[in-house]
Design a protein around this motif. Structure first.
Motif, PDB file in Angstrom:
ATOM      1  N   ILE A 155       0.875  -1.178   0.000  1.00  0.00           N
ATOM      2  CA  ILE A 155       0.000   0.000   0.000  1.00  0.00           C
ATOM      3  C   ILE A 155       0.909   1.224   0.000  1.00  0.00           C
ATOM      4  O   ILE A 155       1.734   1.378   0.897  1.00  0.00           O
ATOM      5  N   ILE A 156       0.771   2.066  -0.985  1.00  0.00           N
ATOM      6  CA  ILE A 156       1.609   3.265  -1.044  1.00  0.00           C
ATOM      7  C   ILE A 156       0.905   4.420  -0.350  1.00  0.00           C
ATOM      8  O   ILE A 156      -0.234   4.749  -0.685  1.00  0.00           O
ATOM      9  N   ASP A 157       1.594   5.025   0.605  1.00  0.00           N
ATOM     10  CA  ASP A 157       1.113   6.263   1.199  1.00  0.00           C
ATOM     11  C   ASP A 157       1.689   7.399   0.353  1.00  0.00           C
ATOM     12  O   ASP A 157       2.789   7.884   0.589  1.00  0.00           O
ATOM     13  N   GLY A 158       0.907   7.786  -0.652  1.00  0.00           N
ATOM     14  CA  GLY A 158       1.315   8.849  -1.555  1.00  0.00           C
ATOM     15  C   GLY A 158       0.629  10.161  -1.236  1.00  0.00           C
ATOM     16  O   GLY A 158       0.349  10.947  -2.145  1.00  0.00           O
ATOM     17  N   ALA A 159       0.387  10.413   0.048  1.00  0.00           N
ATOM     18  CA  ALA A 159      -0.326  11.626   0.460  1.00  0.00           C
ATOM     19  C   ALA A 159       0.366  12.890  -0.040  1.00  0.00           C
ATOM     20  O   ALA A 159      -0.279  13.894  -0.325  1.00  0.00           O
ATOM     21  N   GLY A 163       1.334  12.753  -8.669  1.00  0.00           N
ATOM     22  CA  GLY A 163       1.988  13.241  -9.876  1.00  0.00           C
ATOM     23  C   GLY A 163       3.465  12.917  -9.960  1.00  0.00           C
ATOM     24  O   GLY A 163       4.104  13.186 -10.978  1.00  0.00           O
ATOM     25  N   SER A 164       4.038  12.327  -8.914  1.00  0.00           N
ATOM     26  CA  SER A 164       5.442  11.905  -8.945  1.00  0.00           C
ATOM     27  C   SER A 164       5.566  10.588  -9.702  1.00  0.00           C
ATOM     28  O   SER A 164       4.563   9.929 -10.004  1.00  0.00           O
ATOM     29  N   THR A 165       6.801  10.189 -10.002  1.00  0.00           N
ATOM     30  CA  THR A 165       7.010   8.938 -10.729  1.00  0.00           C
ATOM     31  C   THR A 165       8.194   8.162 -10.167  1.00  0.00           C
ATOM     32  O   THR A 165       9.094   8.734  -9.535  1.00  0.00           O
ATOM     33  N   PHE A 166       8.182   6.850 -10.426  1.00  0.00           N
ATOM     34  CA  PHE A 166       9.347   5.993 -10.215  1.00  0.00           C
ATOM     35  C   PHE A 166       9.462   5.104 -11.439  1.00  0.00           C
ATOM     36  O   PHE A 166       8.483   4.462 -11.837  1.00  0.00           O
ATOM     37  N   ASN A 167      10.642   5.074 -12.042  1.00  0.00           N
ATOM     38  CA  ASN A 167      10.836   4.371 -13.317  1.00  0.00           C
ATOM     39  C   ASN A 167       9.808   4.826 -14.359  1.00  0.00           C
ATOM     40  O   ASN A 167       9.258   4.012 -15.120  1.00  0.00           O
ATOM     41  N   ASN A 168       9.545   6.127 -14.379  1.00  0.00           N
ATOM     42  CA  ASN A 168       8.628   6.751 -15.345  1.00  0.00           C
ATOM     43  C   ASN A 168       7.174   6.299 -15.188  1.00  0.00           C
ATOM     44  O   ASN A 168       6.364   6.484 -16.103  1.00  0.00           O
ATOM     45  N   ILE A 169       6.857   5.711 -14.043  1.00  0.00           N
ATOM     46  CA  ILE A 169       5.485   5.280 -13.753  1.00  0.00           C
ATOM     47  C   ILE A 169       5.017   6.034 -12.519  1.00  0.00           C
ATOM     48  O   ILE A 169       5.711   6.068 -11.500  1.00  0.00           O
ATOM     49  N   THR A 170       3.855   6.653 -12.597  1.00  0.00           N
ATOM     50  CA  THR A 170       3.350   7.402 -11.441  1.00  0.00           C
ATOM     51  C   THR A 170       3.183   6.482 -10.237  1.00  0.00           C
ATOM     52  O   THR A 170       2.836   5.302 -10.375  1.00  0.00           O
ATOM     53  N   ASP A 171       3.434   7.038  -9.053  1.00  0.00           N
ATOM     54  CA  ASP A 171       3.330   6.173  -7.867  1.00  0.00           C
ATOM     55  C   ASP A 171       1.879   5.822  -7.544  1.00  0.00           C
ATOM     56  O   ASP A 171       1.620   4.994  -6.678  1.00  0.00           O
ATOM     57  N   SER A 172       0.928   6.397  -8.265  1.00  0.00           N
ATOM     58  CA  SER A 172      -0.473   5.976  -8.125  1.00  0.00           C
ATOM     59  C   SER A 172      -0.710   4.601  -8.749  1.00  0.00           C
ATOM     60  O   SER A 172      -1.760   3.994  -8.523  1.00  0.00           O
ATOM     61  N   VAL A 173       0.242   4.125  -9.548  1.00  0.00           N
ATOM     62  CA  VAL A 173       0.075   2.846 -10.255  1.00  0.00           C
ATOM     63  C   VAL A 173       0.882   1.725  -9.596  1.00  0.00           C
ATOM     64  O   VAL A 173       0.591   0.556  -9.774  1.00  0.00           O
ATOM     65  N   TRP A 174       1.890   2.074  -8.819  1.00  0.00           N
ATOM     66  CA  TRP A 174       2.671   1.058  -8.123  1.00  0.00           C
ATOM     67  C   TRP A 174       1.849   0.453  -6.971  1.00  0.00           C
ATOM     68  O   TRP A 174       0.913   1.052  -6.480  1.00  0.00           O
ATOM     69  N   GLY A 175       2.258  -0.729  -6.546  1.00  0.00           N
ATOM     70  CA  GLY A 175       1.636  -1.371  -5.388  1.00  0.00           C
ATOM     71  C   GLY A 175       0.283  -1.982  -5.703  1.00  0.00           C
ATOM     72  O   GLY A 175      -0.247  -1.861  -6.805  1.00  0.00           O
ATOM     73  N   ASP A 176      -0.276  -2.671  -4.709  1.00  0.00           N
ATOM     74  CA  ASP A 176      -1.626  -3.224  -4.854  1.00  0.00           C
ATOM     75  C   ASP A 176      -2.664  -2.116  -4.781  1.00  0.00           C
ATOM     76  O   ASP A 176      -3.650  -2.112  -5.521  1.00  0.00           O
ATOM     77  N   ILE A 177      -2.431  -1.179  -3.864  1.00  0.00           N
ATOM     78  CA  ILE A 177      -3.290   0.003  -3.733  1.00  0.00           C
ATOM     79  C   ILE A 177      -2.378   1.192  -3.432  1.00  0.00           C
ATOM     80  O   ILE A 177      -1.477   1.097  -2.604  1.00  0.00           O
ATOM     81  N   SER A 178      -2.615   2.292  -4.117  1.00  0.00           N
ATOM     82  CA  SER A 178      -1.904   3.526  -3.823  1.00  0.00           C
ATOM     83  C   SER A 178      -2.913   4.541  -3.303  1.00  0.00           C
ATOM     84  O   SER A 178      -4.065   4.550  -3.733  1.00  0.00           O
ATOM     85  N   THR A 179      -2.473   5.376  -2.391  1.00  0.00           N
ATOM     86  CA  THR A 179      -3.373   6.368  -1.789  1.00  0.00           C
ATOM     87  C   THR A 179      -2.791   7.765  -1.971  1.00  0.00           C
ATOM     88  O   THR A 179      -1.582   7.931  -2.134  1.00  0.00           O
ATOM     89  N   THR A 180      -3.650   8.763  -1.919  1.00  0.00           N
ATOM     90  CA  THR A 180      -3.169  10.137  -1.894  1.00  0.00           C
ATOM     91  C   THR A 180      -4.108  10.999  -1.076  1.00  0.00           C
ATOM     92  O   THR A 180      -5.198  10.573  -0.695  1.00  0.00           O
ATOM     93  N   SER A 181      -3.646  12.220  -0.812  1.00  0.00           N
ATOM     94  CA  SER A 181      -4.414  13.191  -0.031  1.00  0.00           C
ATOM     95  C   SER A 181      -4.611  14.457  -0.856  1.00  0.00           C
ATOM     96  O   SER A 181      -3.710  14.877  -1.587  1.00  0.00           O
TER      97      SER A 181
END
Length: 361
Positions: A155-159, A163-181
């Protein structure tokens, strides 16, 4: 000169006409809960992030709860995370009766040190929650590889990092579930509390949609024990406007960060480090100083606000005393917490303001 840390009023004035019209449209329809603007926002979030499913919710904290509830985190389960973060990361784990298991941070990025994770995995470990601190994702490839090896969820805590990326992939797409605030001061903020969860798993998506409305499968029919976790329609309307300009705001944040870095390079500071595989949303521009209190006071006297994110790691917070951690247990987190200081960061800082701030170092 008096500097505004986040310049929320400046941003409102920039988009005032559109925002006011969007709010008025909701008022005219009086559809304040789950109005059509919610669907519009979720579709736009999916398009922006390339996530298969985006589900809006009431806050970044509730986004974490929804993610863990969807993954059936239960009392006695363990979740590995960082002690150097806002309390919501570990608070939500404890709230569900699970146990936060802390791992120290990388000294350069301040994110969860992936090389320390495996030694903390036990038969009770169910998930890893990396935090994208200050706007930069953790080493998601290493973390995902470890999770796959040990059959753990991520689970990514992307609060702080929409809009950031890792390996050119937004961190909203990594993990089983990504979260933001969408807290107002976040890079993409609404005018109150708000958040979102992202996943590629349709079953998890449908479950989180249900969980945010008290576990309903249809009105007054409840499949799960859920929560009141909806985003209100007015906040969605505001985000629909702001999301249209978010790429521009991200680019401006990068410009501000670059100007800071270039001008502060020869000062007696530890500057932010961004992994070459990552990009940051620059929620904060945080430097490390040895004499933080005196530096903050000098800047305050000059009309320059600063903030400390975060002054006390979670493992030595009173509420987590029951976990048995002691001071000295996570030395990097402790050193960083004593030295870290965030400078004003927003897309609208002028060159004159940046030069004024830098002049006090």
């Amino acid at each position: 000169m008096k500097i505004d840390f986040a310049k929320l009023q400046d941003q409102y004035q920039l988009y005032k006409t559109e925002i006011d019209e969007a709010i008025q449209a909701v008022l005219n329809k009086s559809n304040y809960i789950m109005g059509e603007e919610i669907t519009q926002l979720e579709e736009s979030l999916q398009e922006f992030t390339k996530a298969k499913f985006a589900i809006s919710c009431s806050s970044g904290t509730d986004a974490l709860l929804l993610a863990m509830m969807a993954l059936d985190i239960k009392p006695g389960d363990e979740i590995i995370t960082t002690p150097f973060t806002f309390i919501a990361t570990a608070e939500t784990i404890a709230f569900l009766g699970a146990t936060p298991v802390f791992v120290d941070i990388d000294e350069k990025t301040y994110n969860l040190d992936a090389s320390l994770i495996e030694e903390k995995i036990t038969s009770k470990t169910k998930a890893i929650i990396p935090v994208s601190i200050y706007g930069q994702p953790a080493d998601m490839q290493k973390i995902q590889d470890i999770a796959n090896k040990h059959n753990l969820k991520v689970i990514i805590d992307g609060a702080q990092s929409f809009g950031s990326t890792f390996n050119n992939i937004t961190d909203s797409v990594w993990g089983d579930i990504s979260t933001t605030s969408f807290f107002p001061a976040k890079p993409l903020g609404c005018f109150g509390d708000g958040g979102a969860v992202f996943t590629a798993n349709e079953e998890l998506a449908e479950k989180m949609k249900s969980l945010r409305v008290h576990g309903q499968s249809k009105r007054y029919h409840h499949k799960y024990i859920g929560m009141g976790g909806r985003l209100d329609t007015i906040q969605a309307a505001i985000l629909n406007v702001k999301l249209k300009y978010y790429e521009k705001d991200l680019a401006l944040r990068q410009e501000v960060a670059s100007k800071y870095t270039k001008s502060l390079a020869r000062k007696d500071l530890v500057l932010p480090y961004v992994d070459k595989k990552a990009t940051s949303a620059w929620a904060q521009y945080s430097v490390r100083v040895k004499n933080r209190d005196s530096v903050q006071e000098k800047l305050k006297e000059a009309g320059i606000p600063t903030a400390v994110h975060y002054p006390k790691p979670l493992h030595i917070q009173e509420c987590f005393e029951y976990l048995g951690y002691k001071k000295g247990g996570f030395p990097i987190s402790e050193i960083v917490s004593e030295e870290i200081m965030s400078l004003p960061m927003n897309p609208y800082l002028t060159d004159e303001e940046i030069e004024y701030i830098i002049g006090y170092f």
